[in-house]
Design a protein around this motif. Structure first.
Motif, short mmCIF file in Angstrom:
data_model
loop_
_atom_site.label_atom_id
_atom_site.label_comp_id
_atom_site.label_asym_id
_atom_site.label_seq_id
_atom_site.Cartn_x
_atom_site.Cartn_y
_atom_site.Cartn_z
N GLU A 130 -9.39 17.17 187.75
CA GLU A 130 -9.35 15.84 186.92
C GLU A 130 -9.86 16.00 185.74
O GLU A 130 -10.62 16.83 185.33
N TYR A 131 -9.31 15.05 184.81
CA TYR A 131 -9.57 14.75 183.41
C TYR A 131 -11.13 14.57 183.20
O TYR A 131 -11.46 13.44 183.67
N GLU A 132 -11.78 15.51 182.31
CA GLU A 132 -13.06 15.32 182.17
C GLU A 132 -13.44 14.04 181.74
O GLU A 132 -14.46 13.15 182.12
N GLN A 133 -12.76 13.21 180.61
CA GLN A 133 -13.18 12.04 180.27
C GLN A 133 -12.61 10.79 180.72
O GLN A 133 -13.50 9.99 181.05
N THR A 134 -11.65 10.97 181.66
CA THR A 134 -11.29 9.75 182.47
C THR A 134 -11.34 9.94 184.00
O THR A 134 -11.24 8.84 184.63
N GLY A 135 -11.34 11.12 184.34
CA GLY A 135 -11.45 11.30 185.96
C GLY A 135 -10.23 11.14 186.52
O GLY A 135 -10.10 11.09 187.74
N VAL A 136 -9.02 10.95 185.76
CA VAL A 136 -7.81 11.05 186.45
C VAL A 136 -7.32 12.25 187.09
O VAL A 136 -7.56 13.35 186.45
N PRO A 137 -7.14 12.22 188.34
CA PRO A 137 -6.74 13.72 188.79
C PRO A 137 -5.35 14.26 188.73
O PRO A 137 -4.43 13.50 188.15
N TYR A 138 -5.27 15.31 188.47
CA TYR A 138 -4.04 16.10 188.37
C TYR A 138 -3.90 17.34 189.02
O TYR A 138 -5.04 17.90 189.54
N VAL A 139 -2.75 18.09 189.09
CA VAL A 139 -2.48 19.42 190.18
C VAL A 139 -1.74 20.38 189.00
O VAL A 139 -1.01 20.05 188.21
N CYS A 140 -2.46 21.68 189.18
CA CYS A 140 -1.75 22.74 188.60
C CYS A 140 -1.28 23.58 189.71
O CYS A 140 -1.98 23.83 190.77
N TRP A 141 -0.31 24.69 189.26
CA TRP A 141 0.09 25.53 190.19
C TRP A 141 -0.06 26.95 189.86
O TRP A 141 0.11 27.31 188.66
N ASP A 142 -0.11 27.70 190.96
CA ASP A 142 -0.07 29.08 190.59
C ASP A 142 1.40 29.47 190.22
O ASP A 142 2.28 28.81 190.72
N SER A 143 1.46 30.55 189.36
CA SER A 143 2.84 31.12 188.77
C SER A 143 4.05 31.23 190.14
O SER A 143 4.94 31.13 189.79
N SER A 144 3.59 31.52 191.10
CA SER A 144 4.44 31.57 192.27
C SER A 144 5.28 30.55 192.77
O SER A 144 6.29 30.62 193.39
N ILE A 145 4.99 29.42 192.18
CA ILE A 145 5.74 28.19 192.52
C ILE A 145 7.07 28.25 191.78
O ILE A 145 8.00 27.64 192.28
N LEU A 146 7.14 29.10 190.70
CA LEU A 146 8.26 29.23 190.06
C LEU A 146 9.40 29.81 190.81
O LEU A 146 10.53 29.73 190.50
N THR A 147 9.10 30.48 192.12
CA THR A 147 10.00 31.06 192.77
C THR A 147 10.34 30.42 194.13
O THR A 147 10.97 31.10 194.97
N ASN A 148 9.61 29.44 194.20
CA ASN A 148 9.65 28.55 195.63
C ASN A 148 11.15 28.32 195.76
O ASN A 148 11.74 27.46 195.04
N LYS A 149 11.75 28.45 196.93
CA LYS A 149 13.06 28.44 197.29
C LYS A 149 13.42 26.77 197.37
O LYS A 149 14.30 26.49 196.92
N ARG A 150 12.42 26.08 197.98
CA ARG A 150 12.69 24.86 198.23
C ARG A 150 12.62 24.07 196.84
O ARG A 150 13.54 23.20 196.69
N LEU A 151 11.71 24.34 196.15
CA LEU A 151 11.61 23.48 194.71
C LEU A 151 12.90 24.01 193.79
O LEU A 151 13.44 23.02 193.21
N LEU A 152 13.14 25.32 193.77
CA LEU A 152 14.55 25.52 193.15
C LEU A 152 15.59 25.08 193.54
O LEU A 152 16.46 24.61 192.77
#
Length: 293
Positions: A130-152
């Motif tokens: 989450e952003y420190e100033q606003t508390g808004v949540p967000y998601v980051c990903w491991d680099s393995s997501i770049l080869t995820n078959k369904r995402l591609l």
């Protein structure tokens, strides 16, 4: 001439990272530490040739040169986590479409503000922040997501280059199911489905103005298909029509395991439910926030 030195925030921008993640990577690497509400260089950071500088508006900050990029690459810090913006650049898709696409695949879900990772997303390397100033949540990903078959496959479809369709489920007891039961029943919305019961379900959804897909492949490693998928609410509907068939029962068991494994929203229907859809489906859908009437 020495290479230009830049701030940590500017370095994060060059690397396509959230500044918060870069600060954490540099802390983990022992280059900086938090002291009296400020970031300072450790002895290791000084030995690497980094310096502290002052700015008339922004005050004291750490300045980095090009060597830090090589170091981060060696320890895996520069590509440890990927933001939605980084994914948008990598796949050449608008940054405003990344999270909705990930949401459609069941990897994240919309919060009041921002995005939160799902059970499936966590299994694919998603990390919640989450952003420190606003508390808004967000998601980051491991680099393995770049080869995820369904995402591609999904990104290819979004960009107008559909991936090759997979014709059959790969569950052990369903190898001939799709061939055995031809999709020859035409529903009111034009979908061709495999049974009269599925046609009645499809018609009910269509007449209730609920957007739905038929035989959508689940966004998981296991190559299986649902009967119906409702994008609003991320709900899957399965109609179990051959309860007395041993191979079908095994297929049902395996599919339910997958739904449970990833925490997907599932509505199950059987033959006796088909004549009572007006009573049953509105109640089942309401549990997932979908109002039918």
């Amino acid at each position: 001439m020495s290479e230009k030195q830049i701030s940590t925030t500017a370095l994060a921008k060059e690397l396509g990272l959230q500044a918060k993640h870069l600060f954490q990577s540099l802390t983990d690497a022992g280059c900086i530490l938090r002291e009296n509400e400020a970031w300072v260089l450790t002895n290791k950071g000084v030995e690497m040739g980094e310096t502290m500088k002052s700015h008339p508006q922004h005050g004291t900050y750490i300045a980095w040169d090009g060597k830090i990029k090589e170091y981060l690459s060696e320890i895996g810090g520069s590509d440890k986590l990927l933001s939605a913006i980084t994914l948008s650049k990598h796949f050449n898709i608008s940054k405003f479409r990344i999270n909705p696409i990930l949401s459609e695949l069941g990897m994240v879900q919309k919060n009041v503000k921002g995005w939160t990772v799902t059970k499936l997303g966590e299994s694919l390397g998603g990390k919640q922040f989450e952003y420190e100033q606003t508390g808004v949540p967000y998601v980051c990903w491991d680099s393995s997501i770049l080869t995820n078959k369904r995402l591609l496959e999904t990104f290819q479809s979004v960009q107008g280059t559909p991936a090759e369709d997979i014709k059959e489920d790969k569950l052990p007891s369903s190898s001939n199911f799709r061939d055995k039961f031809e999709a020859k029943h035409r529903a009111a919305d034009g979908h061709y489905v495999r049974s009269r019961a599925e046609m009645l379900i499809d018609n009910w959804l269509y007449m209730s103005e609920i957007v739905h897909a038929y035989e959508r492949r689940l966004p998981v490693e296991e190559e299986i298909y649902c009967d119906f998928y409702l994008p609003v609410g991320k709900v899957y509907i399965e109609f179990w029509g051959l309860e007395n068939d041993e191979r079908y029962a095994e297929r049902k068991k395996e599919k339910i395991k997958v739904y449970s494994k990833y925490g997907f929203n599932l509505i199950e229907l059987v033959d006796s439910d088909i004549q009572n859809l007006d009573d049953l489906l509105p109640k089942k859908l309401l549990k997932f926030g979908i109002q039918a009437y």
